[in-house]
Structure formats: C-alpha cells, structure tokens
Scaffold this active site. Sequence first.
Site, PDB file in Angstrom:
ATOM      1  N   GLU A 117      16.514   7.968   1.743  1.00  0.00           N
ATOM      2  CA  GLU A 117      15.051   7.760   1.739  1.00  0.00           C
ATOM      3  C   GLU A 117      14.309   8.693   0.790  1.00  0.00           C
ATOM      4  O   GLU A 117      13.354   9.372   1.173  1.00  0.00           O
ATOM      5  CB  GLU A 117      14.520   7.862   3.178  1.00  0.00           C
ATOM      6  CG  GLU A 117      15.180   6.819   4.079  1.00  0.00           C
ATOM      7  CD  GLU A 117      14.707   6.843   5.525  1.00  0.00           C
ATOM      8  OE1 GLU A 117      13.890   7.703   5.892  1.00  0.00           O
ATOM      9  OE2 GLU A 117      15.171   5.985   6.287  1.00  0.00           O
ATOM     10  N   ASP A 144      18.658  -4.640  11.086  1.00  0.00           N
ATOM     11  CA  ASP A 144      18.095  -5.213  12.313  1.00  0.00           C
ATOM     12  C   ASP A 144      16.879  -6.030  11.906  1.00  0.00           C
ATOM     13  O   ASP A 144      16.262  -5.756  10.898  1.00  0.00           O
ATOM     14  CB  ASP A 144      17.783  -4.160  13.401  1.00  0.00           C
ATOM     15  CG  ASP A 144      16.987  -2.960  12.945  1.00  0.00           C
ATOM     16  OD1 ASP A 144      16.277  -3.055  11.917  1.00  0.00           O
ATOM     17  OD2 ASP A 144      17.049  -1.912  13.622  1.00  0.00           O
ATOM     18  N   HIS A 193      16.033  -2.906   7.558  1.00  0.00           N
ATOM     19  CA  HIS A 193      15.179  -2.962   8.762  1.00  0.00           C
ATOM     20  C   HIS A 193      14.099  -4.003   8.483  1.00  0.00           C
ATOM     21  O   HIS A 193      13.078  -3.707   7.867  1.00  0.00           O
ATOM     22  CB  HIS A 193      14.579  -1.586   9.058  1.00  0.00           C
ATOM     23  CG  HIS A 193      15.623  -0.567   9.412  1.00  0.00           C
ATOM     24  ND1 HIS A 193      16.429  -0.697  10.535  1.00  0.00           N
ATOM     25  CD2 HIS A 193      16.015   0.570   8.800  1.00  0.00           C
ATOM     26  CE1 HIS A 193      17.266   0.335  10.589  1.00  0.00           C
ATOM     27  NE2 HIS A 193      17.035   1.110   9.555  1.00  0.00           N
ATOM     28  N   GLU A 213      21.930  -0.733   7.678  1.00  0.00           N
ATOM     29  CA  GLU A 213      21.240  -0.487   8.958  1.00  0.00           C
ATOM     30  C   GLU A 213      20.512  -1.741   9.429  1.00  0.00           C
ATOM     31  O   GLU A 213      19.381  -1.674   9.921  1.00  0.00           O
ATOM     32  CB  GLU A 213      20.226   0.669   8.799  1.00  0.00           C
ATOM     33  CG  GLU A 213      20.824   1.927   8.187  1.00  0.00           C
ATOM     34  CD  GLU A 213      19.860   3.117   8.152  1.00  0.00           C
ATOM     35  OE1 GLU A 213      18.789   3.066   8.793  1.00  0.00           O
ATOM     36  OE2 GLU A 213      20.192   4.108   7.470  1.00  0.00           O
ATOM     37  N   ASN A 236      20.622   5.694  -0.196  1.00  0.00           N
ATOM     38  CA  ASN A 236      20.327   4.746   0.879  1.00  0.00           C
ATOM     39  C   ASN A 236      18.833   4.759   1.178  1.00  0.00           C
ATOM     40  O   ASN A 236      18.213   5.828   1.230  1.00  0.00           O
ATOM     41  CB  ASN A 236      21.130   5.211   2.118  1.00  0.00           C
ATOM     42  CG  ASN A 236      21.141   4.241   3.267  1.00  0.00           C
ATOM     43  OD1 ASN A 236      21.556   3.096   3.112  1.00  0.00           O
ATOM     44  ND2 ASN A 236      20.710   4.693   4.447  1.00  0.00           N
TER      45      ASN A 236
END
Length: 341
Positions: free
Chosen positions: A155, A262, A232, A260, A196
């Site tokens: 990030e 979702d 996400h 990651e 990432n």
Amino acid sequence: MRSPFSQGARVLAGSIILLCAGVGAQLDTLAKRAGKVYFGSAVDNPELGDLPYKTLLSNASEFGQLTAGNSLKWETVQPVRGTYKFAGGDEILALAKQNRQLFRGHTCVWHSQLAAWVEAGKFSAKDLTAIIEDHCGRLVGHYKGEMYSWDVVNEAFEDDGSYRKSVFYNTLGTQYFETALRAARKADPNTKLYLNDYNVEGINSKSDAYYTLIKSLIAKKVPIDGFGVQGHLIVGQVPTNIRENFQRFADLGIDVAITELDIRMVLPVTPEKLEQQKRDYAAVIRACKAVKRCVGVTVWDYTDKYSWIPSVFKGEGAALPWDENLKKKPAYDGIASAWLS
Ligand SMILES: *[C@@H]1O[C@H](CO)[C@@H](O)[C@H](O)[C@H]1NC(C)=O
C-alpha cells in the site's frame, strides 16, 4: 485421420467433457487445471481454534495456499526494536506444510499495523534504511525456503497515484522500495517478491503509478517478481478492464496475483445480491485465468464468519464464497465455473 465430427461438434463435446470433469472438483484443483499455481485463503491464528473452520481450510484441494492475515505484520513481528516474534507465523507455516499448501508472506514494509517505535524514533535516513534492512532481512530470512512469495512493500500509493506520505517515504523518498526489495532478495533468493495494493484491479491513476514504478525498478535491476492486486471489491462494481491491467504488468515480465479477494455487499443479503456476487467473482477469476502470468487467487479468508469487512465498512459484509455457517454460497459456483470456462 479425418474426424467424422465437425469442428463445432468436437468443441462442444470437449466442453461437455471438461464440465463433467469439473463437477465436484474443488477450487484449488480447478485453478491448477486452468494452469494456475494456486487458489488460496488468508487465515488468522485465533481462527485455528475453530475445528470445522480449520478442517475445511486444511483441505488442499480447496485451498492450495495460505496467507497469514496478521501474524507477519511489523507490529506483531518486531513490536519492540530488536525483539522478534515469529510464533504466529510459525504456527500457520506448520499447518501449511502439514497440508502441503503454499505460504505467502504478508508483509515487510507497510505504514499500517506498524510498530509505534518506527515512527516515534524520528530516525535519520541512514538509521531507517538500516532498520528496514534488518526487519525485512530477518523476517524473510526466518522463512527462507518456505515462502512461495512475499508482499515486500504494501500500500505505497494513494488512490490518486501519488506516493503515500508514510514514515518510509517521508524519510527516504522512493529509495525505500529498493532497500526493502534488495534486503528481501538477499534473505531468500528463491521467494517471489511483490508490491501489493488495493484499488489497483483496473486501469486507473493508482495502477498507472505502480506500472511506472515497477518499470523503473526493473530498469535499475532491482529484484521484483510480481504485482499483488488485493481485490477488495464491491458487488456490482467490479472494474471491467482487470484483464487488460493484468496483461500490461505481465508484459513487463513479472507475475500478477490476486492476493486479498473479497466482494462485499450492503446488508441484508438477498438472493439477487448473491447472484450478482456470483457473477462478480466469476468475472475476477476469468480475468486471472485469461492472463498467463496471473499465478493465483487468494480470498481474504474464505468464510463470512471471519471477514474483516463488517468491522471496517459499517452495514456491509457477506463478501466471501462461504457463509457464516461454512456453507458454500452462489459465489463458490461462480469461481468454480469461471476456472472451467
Ligand atoms: C476436500 O473436500 C472434498 C469435498 O468435500 C472431499 O471430497 C475431499 O476428500 C477433501 N479432501 C481432503 C484432503 O480432505
């Protein structure tokens, strides 16, 4: 020999055979059949006390890879300068090895869940460089030979594509990427090193910034093996150019992974939202499937029971392919059929 069947009939027969072969197969098995390295899940240590959860997580046909959700973050690993704690990560490594699952490391350098002493020390550039070298070196070195890949820097950009004003950037400028990546490579020459981030699934200012940075790192021969796209996402709002975005990173000669995933919805759950979520999961999987160097997909835990979403996005949730009772949702079939498509 000339086949008595037309090309169309043979393609159709092939598809039917493929579909039949896929019925009942689990997600990692299907991902591997689609040419990928893994389909996996994040897990946090306290969840391992939940036996039905742990049993399903340990099914390597479903999950060929694990990521430690929290236990390898800086605040956990080096809460006090010079004091290293690997017990949580070691527990998940032991489980992954027992199950023959790959392990992804998450993460060396990140502004969040960072030990307070790193900012409070107001270190000089020279000292902070040594601190990063020590932290990444020891963390990656502790798991030398055990990790499939590492999120070395996490990030690092804002959504507008500017560098995030973390203690690392504020003290070292862009030099800290190279420092962290070189320290990680030195500590484990064989693990794959990733940057990432979130909101980089499609082509936008933030993914453009990563494209430029990674290109310049490669030009400087800084070790970089992959781009991690967190994934996400929101039901009904999946970007339409994920495949094109992945392909441009692949064309730089690096891997891409969805790290990651979702796809959350505004609660309550309805059958319509679950159907849209199924289509959304399928769209993401198809994008990875279509790009050869997209190596795998990790969901940020596999069940709504342990999702981070409700605690961070008020009124939202139900983001994962298994519900709170560990029952498969339509999203599961969306993933399975997309690997088969
Ligand atoms: C994984 O789950 C599937 C489906 O329930 C089952 O058929 C298979 O035996 C399980 N594999 C293991 C290793 O437990």
